[in-house]
Write an enzyme that holds these catalytic residues in place. Sequence first.
Site, short mmCIF file in Angstrom:
data_model
loop_
_atom_site.label_atom_id
_atom_site.label_comp_id
_atom_site.label_asym_id
_atom_site.label_seq_id
_atom_site.Cartn_x
_atom_site.Cartn_y
_atom_site.Cartn_z
N SER A 1 33.96 -49.40 58.31
CA SER A 1 35.42 -49.32 58.27
C SER A 1 35.95 -49.54 56.86
O SER A 1 37.08 -49.17 56.55
CB SER A 1 36.02 -50.35 59.24
N HIS B 1 23.13 -38.92 49.51
CA HIS B 1 23.41 -38.96 50.95
C HIS B 1 22.62 -37.88 51.70
O HIS B 1 22.13 -38.12 52.81
CB HIS B 1 24.91 -38.78 51.19
N ARG C 1 36.25 -45.58 49.50
CA ARG C 1 35.52 -44.81 48.49
C ARG C 1 36.36 -43.61 48.05
O ARG C 1 37.35 -43.25 48.70
CB ARG C 1 34.18 -44.35 49.07
N ASP D 1 21.40 -48.58 52.48
CA ASP D 1 22.14 -48.72 51.22
C ASP D 1 21.36 -48.12 50.06
O ASP D 1 20.12 -48.16 50.05
CB ASP D 1 22.41 -50.21 50.96
N GLY D 2 22.09 -47.59 49.09
CA GLY D 2 21.47 -47.14 47.85
C GLY D 2 21.43 -45.64 47.65
O GLY D 2 20.86 -45.17 46.67
N GLU E 1 16.14 -61.63 62.70
CA GLU E 1 15.37 -61.86 61.48
C GLU E 1 15.83 -60.85 60.42
O GLU E 1 15.95 -59.65 60.69
CB GLU E 1 13.87 -61.68 61.75
N LEU F 1 13.63 -43.68 72.99
CA LEU F 1 14.26 -44.46 71.92
C LEU F 1 15.75 -44.19 71.97
O LEU F 1 16.17 -43.06 72.19
CB LEU F 1 13.69 -44.04 70.56
#
Length: 250
Positions: free
Chosen positions: A71, A42, A76, A25-26, A208, A136
């Site tokens: 979703s 972005h 936006r 976010d941000g 967590e 990964l």
Amino acid sequence: MKYSSSTTAVPDAPKVPRHVAIIMDGNGRWATKRFLPRVAGHVKGVEAVRKVVEGCALRGIEYLTLFAFSSENWRRPEEEVSLLMRLFVTALEREVSKLHANNIRLKVVGDLSRADDKLRNMIAAAERKTANNTRLTVTVCFNYGGRWDIMQAVGKMVAAHPGAADFSEEQLAPHLAMAYAPEPDLFIRTGGEERISNFLLWQLAYTELFFTDTYWPDFTIEALDAAVASYQNRERRFGRTGDQLAGKTT
């Protein structure tokens, strides 16, 4: 591999989290603060993704899940959504070969019905190319919502057990979008907001949580290490007492 839910069995609590999930976010606010168009945030955010993927691989984290487009993000402005779609295509074009060269598997989960044919084909090709990589697993959640995930899993479960009236977690779990991964050990949200925002609602039951004011484009490997250090200082009881964990009682 089949994983048990943290509400039905006590999972391991490894020192290094096996699975890290992030709401990135941000980006827009990072750009606005610098008098730049939101899309610039972005674009910069993709660079942060690259660094965090590398950091997770180097630290032995096995699964990294990134909330790229929810979703609800279709609400936006149309121009921003269109730019995000093009950015996703560009990222796939540039990054998949690098992921493959580093033995990293790519998965994309969510309702892909709203993606165009080109994007769906690119996703399928990227998943095929990296399917056997083991270092990964990076999962990108695209047009994903936690409630959508649960509902689509329920639908598949009911179809798989016609006539059944009672169901268990074990019957639902294989139909969740991320049935291939253990539940996240650590959830990170950047940008200063402190909520889950319809992300992995089922899977985050005992995860967590770590929140930071840092905007996603500024999230560094050092910031990742700070989140992991916070996780390592938590006592993960999964319903048990502290004395049980210390071996003082059973």
